[in-house]
Structure formats: C-alpha cells, structure tokens
Motif scaffolding. Structure first.
Motif, PDB file in Angstrom:
ATOM      1  N   THR A 172     -18.443   5.574  94.813  1.00  0.00           N
ATOM      2  CA  THR A 172     -19.645   4.753  94.176  1.00  0.00           C
ATOM      3  C   THR A 172     -20.531   6.085  94.302  1.00  0.00           C
ATOM      4  OG1 THR A 172     -20.889   2.995  94.533  1.00  0.00           O
ATOM      5  CG2 THR A 172     -19.726   4.627  96.498  1.00  0.00           C
ATOM      6  N   LYS A 173     -21.697   5.457  93.735  1.00  0.00           N
ATOM      7  CA  LYS A 173     -22.872   5.815  93.035  1.00  0.00           C
ATOM      8  C   LYS A 173     -24.276   5.627  95.357  1.00  0.00           C
ATOM      9  CE  LYS A 173     -22.667   7.519  88.742  1.00  0.00           C
ATOM     10  NZ  LYS A 173     -23.670   8.313  87.960  1.00  0.00           N
ATOM     11  N   GLN A 228     -20.038  -1.551  93.679  1.00  0.00           N
ATOM     12  CA  GLN A 228     -20.057  -0.713  92.019  1.00  0.00           C
ATOM     13  C   GLN A 228     -19.254   0.898  92.376  1.00  0.00           C
ATOM     14  OE1 GLN A 228     -24.295   0.077  92.198  1.00  0.00           O
ATOM     15  NE2 GLN A 228     -24.567  -2.149  93.379  1.00  0.00           N
ATOM     16  N   LEU A 229     -18.316   0.705  92.272  1.00  0.00           N
ATOM     17  CA  LEU A 229     -16.922   1.819  92.216  1.00  0.00           C
ATOM     18  C   LEU A 229     -16.593   2.895  90.830  1.00  0.00           C
ATOM     19  CD1 LEU A 229     -14.044   0.771  94.047  1.00  0.00           C
ATOM     20  CD2 LEU A 229     -15.817   1.905  95.647  1.00  0.00           C
ATOM     21  N   GLN A 236     -18.410  13.348  98.769  1.00  0.00           N
ATOM     22  CA  GLN A 236     -19.311  12.741  98.132  1.00  0.00           C
ATOM     23  C   GLN A 236     -19.353  11.320  97.420  1.00  0.00           C
ATOM     24  OE1 GLN A 236     -22.618  13.975  99.463  1.00  0.00           O
ATOM     25  NE2 GLN A 236     -23.354  11.821  98.727  1.00  0.00           N
ATOM     26  N   GLY A 237     -20.071  10.192  98.140  1.00  0.00           N
ATOM     27  CA  GLY A 237     -19.809   9.114  98.099  1.00  0.00           C
ATOM     28  C   GLY A 237     -18.437   8.322  97.460  1.00  0.00           C
ATOM     29  N   GLU A 238     -17.618   8.877  98.346  1.00  0.00           N
ATOM     30  CA  GLU A 238     -15.928   8.454  98.650  1.00  0.00           C
ATOM     31  C   GLU A 238     -16.216   7.548 100.035  1.00  0.00           C
ATOM     32  OE1 GLU A 238     -11.898   9.819  97.173  1.00  0.00           O
ATOM     33  OE2 GLU A 238     -12.392  10.265  99.340  1.00  0.00           O
ATOM     34  N   TYR A 239     -15.854   6.537  99.830  1.00  0.00           N
ATOM     35  CA  TYR A 239     -15.708   5.349 101.337  1.00  0.00           C
ATOM     36  C   TYR A 239     -14.543   4.787 100.602  1.00  0.00           C
ATOM     37  CZ  TYR A 239     -20.411   6.540 101.239  1.00  0.00           C
ATOM     38  OH  TYR A 239     -21.843   7.644 101.799  1.00  0.00           O
ATOM     39  N   ALA A 286     -26.532   1.811 101.740  1.00  0.00           N
ATOM     40  CA  ALA A 286     -26.046   0.510 100.888  1.00  0.00           C
ATOM     41  C   ALA A 286     -24.449   0.556 101.387  1.00  0.00           C
ATOM     42  CB  ALA A 286     -26.017   1.039  99.942  1.00  0.00           C
ATOM     43  N   PHE A 287     -24.051   1.290 101.427  1.00  0.00           N
ATOM     44  CA  PHE A 287     -22.145   0.292 101.812  1.00  0.00           C
ATOM     45  C   PHE A 287     -21.729  -0.244 102.912  1.00  0.00           C
ATOM     46  CE2 PHE A 287     -18.201   1.688 103.549  1.00  0.00           C
ATOM     47  CZ  PHE A 287     -17.145   1.577 102.189  1.00  0.00           C
ATOM     48  N   LEU A 288     -22.899   0.489 104.075  1.00  0.00           N
ATOM     49  CA  LEU A 288     -22.609  -0.105 104.703  1.00  0.00           C
ATOM     50  C   LEU A 288     -23.138  -1.769 104.737  1.00  0.00           C
ATOM     51  CD1 LEU A 288     -23.542   2.825 107.701  1.00  0.00           C
ATOM     52  CD2 LEU A 288     -20.974   1.577 107.120  1.00  0.00           C
TER      53      LEU A 288
END
Length: 141
Positions: free
Chosen positions: A56-57, A123-124, A91-94, A62-64
């Motif tokens: 995701t960007k 927002q993948l 980077q950007g991978e959750y 924001a992810f949390l």
C-alpha cells in the motif's frame, strides 16, 4: 489445540482470497476463489493459519488507524482465534496473520463482506499474497 497430521501450504499464486479492487471482482479472482474451495475440500479439520501480505502507499500511521477502526469487526468474526497485524521488511508492505479454528471458518470469512473490503480499506496497490498453513501443534497451549 489438537495435533494435526499434515502441514499443508498453498502457494500465493493458487490461493488468492482477497481482490485489491474490493467488489469489482474479475473472472481471474473468481477463478482463484473457486480454486481455494476445491483445494481445501480434503483439508483435515483443525487449526489453520492464514498469512496475508499486501503493498500500500499508506503510511504506517494510516495503516494502523484503519486497522484499529476495523478491529471490532474482526473481533466479532466467528472462528477467528487471533489476528496479528504485521509490517514486513519491504517498504509499504503490511499484513495479517490469522489463526482460525477450522478451514470451514476461514472459508466463511473469505465469503464475507469484511474480507471483500480488505483491499479497498488498506488501499492495496496490487493483489495481496496469501498462504494457508495447517498448524500441527503448539509449543505453549
């Protein structure tokens, strides 16, 4: 948790559970969803782990924030024993590590509105990788 005889791994290529485009499912996604049903028909009963990773960007903050907002929905999901939210070294991978009481619970979740909204919610930017692993036994019950 009872011991299980066989560890089973499905490759990410053959086990796509969530579409990045949310409700805009393509024929390819529908084909993959049918494949998981077929491949898990003979999956022994027992505890199952699902590992999902997606890019995701979104920032970590924001992810949390989104994860915390969705937390009550996951807590109410039948058969979900535990969910771990993860950040990989990319980077950007959750992602998430889900512990299910059975493959049947995982299949029901896969068909749920909650599962269908994962791609949009985070927002993948591409289809997430997924892996289903049968848990053989636990170190500490």
């Amino acid at each position: 948790m009872r011991p299980i005889k066989l560890a089973f791994l499905c490759s990410a290529a053959s086990l796509l559970l969530f579409a990045c485009t949310g409700n805009n499912k393509s024929n390819s996604t529908e084909t993959h969803q049918k494949e998981i049903i077929e491949k898990t028909q003979n999956f022994p009963a027992g505890t199952v782990m699902l590992i999902v990773r997606g890019k995701t960007k979104l920032s970590e903050e924001a992810f949390l924030k989104i994860a915390k907002e969705r937390e009550p929905q996951f807590e109410a999901t039948p058969g979900l024993i535990q969910k771990y939210y993860i950040k990989t070294n990319t980077q950007g991978e959750y992602g998430g590590v889900y512990i299910w009481d059975s493959i049947e619970s995982l299949k029901k979740f896969k068909e749920s509105e909650l599962a269908a909204t994962i791609g949009d919610a985070y927002q993948l930017i591409e289809a997430p990788s997924t892996e289903v692993i049968e848990i053989m036994f636990e170190l500490r019950p």
